[in-house]
Design a protein around this motif. Structure first.
Motif, PDB file in Angstrom:
ATOM      1  N   MET A  16       0.849  -1.182   0.000  1.00 27.85           N
ATOM      2  CA  MET A  16       0.000   0.000   0.000  1.00 27.85           C
ATOM      3  C   MET A  16       0.889   1.238   0.000  1.00 27.85           C
ATOM      4  O   MET A  16       1.775   1.364   0.857  1.00 27.85           O
ATOM      5  CB  MET A  16      -0.878  -0.018   1.264  1.00 27.85           C
ATOM      6  CG  MET A  16      -1.780   1.171   1.403  1.00 27.85           C
ATOM      7  SD  MET A  16      -2.800   1.074   2.904  1.00 27.85           S
ATOM      8  CE  MET A  16      -1.572   1.426   4.156  1.00 27.85           C
ATOM      9  N   SER A  17       0.661   2.126  -0.957  1.00 27.24           N
ATOM     10  CA  SER A  17       1.400   3.393  -0.997  1.00 27.24           C
ATOM     11  C   SER A  17       0.771   4.363  -0.015  1.00 27.24           C
ATOM     12  O   SER A  17      -0.436   4.614  -0.063  1.00 27.24           O
ATOM     13  CB  SER A  17       1.357   3.999  -2.397  1.00 27.24           C
ATOM     14  OG  SER A  17       2.113   3.224  -3.284  1.00 27.24           O
ATOM     15  N   ILE A  18       1.586   4.881   0.870  1.00 29.38           N
ATOM     16  CA  ILE A  18       1.104   5.850   1.855  1.00 29.38           C
ATOM     17  C   ILE A  18       1.007   7.212   1.171  1.00 29.38           C
ATOM     18  O   ILE A  18       1.971   7.665   0.547  1.00 29.38           O
ATOM     19  CB  ILE A  18       2.066   5.929   3.066  1.00 29.38           C
ATOM     20  CG1 ILE A  18       2.277   4.547   3.684  1.00 29.38           C
ATOM     21  CG2 ILE A  18       1.553   6.928   4.097  1.00 29.38           C
ATOM     22  CD1 ILE A  18       1.029   3.847   4.133  1.00 29.38           C
ATOM     23  N   PRO A  19      -0.147   7.893   1.280  1.00 30.58           N
ATOM     24  CA  PRO A  19      -0.287   9.216   0.666  1.00 30.58           C
ATOM     25  C   PRO A  19       0.788  10.176   1.169  1.00 30.58           C
ATOM     26  O   PRO A  19       1.166  10.136   2.347  1.00 30.58           O
ATOM     27  CB  PRO A  19      -1.684   9.671   1.108  1.00 30.58           C
ATOM     28  CG  PRO A  19      -2.415   8.396   1.414  1.00 30.58           C
ATOM     29  CD  PRO A  19      -1.368   7.453   1.949  1.00 30.58           C
ATOM     30  N   ALA A  25       4.808  13.046   7.485  1.00 34.50           N
ATOM     31  CA  ALA A  25       4.588  13.093   8.936  1.00 34.50           C
ATOM     32  C   ALA A  25       5.068  11.804   9.596  1.00 34.50           C
ATOM     33  O   ALA A  25       5.674  11.837  10.666  1.00 34.50           O
ATOM     34  CB  ALA A  25       3.117  13.341   9.240  1.00 34.50           C
ATOM     35  N   LEU A  26       4.803  10.665   8.959  1.00 37.09           N
ATOM     36  CA  LEU A  26       5.239   9.387   9.516  1.00 37.09           C
ATOM     37  C   LEU A  26       6.757   9.251   9.489  1.00 37.09           C
ATOM     38  O   LEU A  26       7.344   8.680  10.414  1.00 37.09           O
ATOM     39  CB  LEU A  26       4.587   8.231   8.765  1.00 37.09           C
ATOM     40  CG  LEU A  26       3.086   8.069   8.987  1.00 37.09           C
ATOM     41  CD1 LEU A  26       2.506   7.071   8.004  1.00 37.09           C
ATOM     42  CD2 LEU A  26       2.788   7.688  10.421  1.00 37.09           C
ATOM     43  N   ALA A  27       7.391   9.779   8.463  1.00 32.61           N
ATOM     44  CA  ALA A  27       8.850   9.725   8.393  1.00 32.61           C
ATOM     45  C   ALA A  27       9.463  10.519   9.546  1.00 32.61           C
ATOM     46  O   ALA A  27      10.460  10.089  10.150  1.00 32.61           O
ATOM     47  CB  ALA A  27       9.339  10.262   7.053  1.00 32.61           C
ATOM     48  N   ILE A  28       8.845  11.651   9.875  1.00 37.87           N
ATOM     49  CA  ILE A  28       9.351  12.488  10.967  1.00 37.87           C
ATOM     50  C   ILE A  28       8.992  11.885  12.323  1.00 37.87           C
ATOM     51  O   ILE A  28       9.835  11.761  13.207  1.00 37.87           O
ATOM     52  CB  ILE A  28       8.787  13.922  10.857  1.00 37.87           C
ATOM     53  CG1 ILE A  28       9.359  14.606   9.613  1.00 37.87           C
ATOM     54  CG2 ILE A  28       9.086  14.737  12.114  1.00 37.87           C
ATOM     55  CD1 ILE A  28       8.660  15.889   9.238  1.00 37.87           C
ATOM     56  N   VAL A  80       6.048  -3.101  10.484  1.00 39.49           N
ATOM     57  CA  VAL A  80       6.383  -2.852   9.086  1.00 39.49           C
ATOM     58  C   VAL A  80       7.168  -1.548   9.000  1.00 39.49           C
ATOM     59  O   VAL A  80       7.192  -0.765   9.948  1.00 39.49           O
ATOM     60  CB  VAL A  80       5.115  -2.775   8.190  1.00 39.49           C
ATOM     61  CG1 VAL A  80       4.376  -4.104   8.172  1.00 39.49           C
ATOM     62  CG2 VAL A  80       4.184  -1.659   8.635  1.00 39.49           C
ATOM     63  N   GLU A  81       7.806  -1.350   7.860  1.00 41.99           N
ATOM     64  CA  GLU A  81       8.535  -0.102   7.620  1.00 41.99           C
ATOM     65  C   GLU A  81       8.216   0.416   6.239  1.00 41.99           C
ATOM     66  O   GLU A  81       7.969  -0.374   5.310  1.00 41.99           O
ATOM     67  CB  GLU A  81      10.037  -0.326   7.764  1.00 41.99           C
ATOM     68  CG  GLU A  81      10.429  -0.658   9.179  1.00 41.99           C
ATOM     69  CD  GLU A  81      11.929  -0.583   9.413  1.00 41.99           C
ATOM     70  OE1 GLU A  81      12.647   0.006   8.588  1.00 41.99           O
ATOM     71  OE2 GLU A  81      12.362  -1.119  10.448  1.00 41.99           O
ATOM     72  N   LEU A  82       8.211   1.726   6.117  1.00 40.73           N
ATOM     73  CA  LEU A  82       8.052   2.336   4.801  1.00 40.73           C
ATOM     74  C   LEU A  82       9.250   1.953   3.946  1.00 40.73           C
ATOM     75  O   LEU A  82      10.388   2.050   4.400  1.00 40.73           O
ATOM     76  CB  LEU A  82       8.005   3.861   4.904  1.00 40.73           C
ATOM     77  CG  LEU A  82       6.732   4.503   5.440  1.00 40.73           C
ATOM     78  CD1 LEU A  82       6.938   6.002   5.601  1.00 40.73           C
ATOM     79  CD2 LEU A  82       5.567   4.230   4.522  1.00 40.73           C
ATOM     80  N   ALA A  85       9.966   3.674  -1.653  1.00 42.80           N
ATOM     81  CA  ALA A  85       8.905   4.251  -2.484  1.00 42.80           C
ATOM     82  C   ALA A  85       7.712   4.703  -1.641  1.00 42.80           C
ATOM     83  O   ALA A  85       6.677   5.078  -2.203  1.00 42.80           O
ATOM     84  CB  ALA A  85       8.454   3.235  -3.534  1.00 42.80           C
ATOM     85  N   GLY A  86       7.836   4.662  -0.317  1.00 42.47           N
ATOM     86  CA  GLY A  86       6.753   5.108   0.548  1.00 42.47           C
ATOM     87  C   GLY A  86       5.611   4.118   0.662  1.00 42.47           C
ATOM     88  O   GLY A  86       4.467   4.512   0.886  1.00 42.47           O
TER      89      GLY A  86
END
Length: 142
Positions: A16-19, A25-28, A80-82, A85-86
């Protein structure tokens, strides 16, 4: 605070591609480290790892009389981890457990997200509307 709905298509591998609005925000917030688990309503809960860790500690402390609920939430939790490609991979076990098809909805619920099969979410929302406004919302107004 996460809010809003995003229509997403799972790829053939169940990714699933995260918008973008949430990906940054999730990366931070959690460096792309996330946790998925099953919810008995028929969706997946999708947490930034630090938020999940707080819930996990609470759930682990429940009494033996809540063991079945611990199995639902803790026994189905997957870290899980991004990817670069997000995207996140939703395991076949979790996809099957809640009936996710290709078309899913990612719903921001404040501190976390719900992941729903799009058709199932539409049905659930219609059922809620058909049931009428619950008493707890009798004094609520926009």
């Amino acid at each position: 605070m996460f809010q809003g709905a995003s229509a997403i298509n799972l790829d053939a591998k169940g990714r699933m591609s995260i918008p973008a609005k949430h990906r940054d925000a999730l990366a931070i917030q959690c460096e792309g480290r996330l946790t998925l688990t099953k919810h008995p309503d028929g969706c997946l809960l999708f947490f930034p790892r630090p938020v999940w860790e707080s819930h996990r500690q609470q759930i682990a402390g429940w009494p033996m009389s809540a063991r079945a609920w611990q199995r639902i939430f803790l026994g189905n939790a997957v870290d899980v981890e991004l990817d670069s490609a997000g995207r996140v991979l939703i395991s076949p076990e979790l996809r099957n457990a809640v009936g996710l098809s290709r078309e899913v909805m990612m719903i921001g619920m404040g501190s976390h997200f719900e992941i729903w099969d799009a058709a199932k979410l539409a049905d659930k929302e219609q059922q809620a509307i058909d049931a009428g406004t619950p008493d707890v919302l009798s004094n609520f107004s926009f």
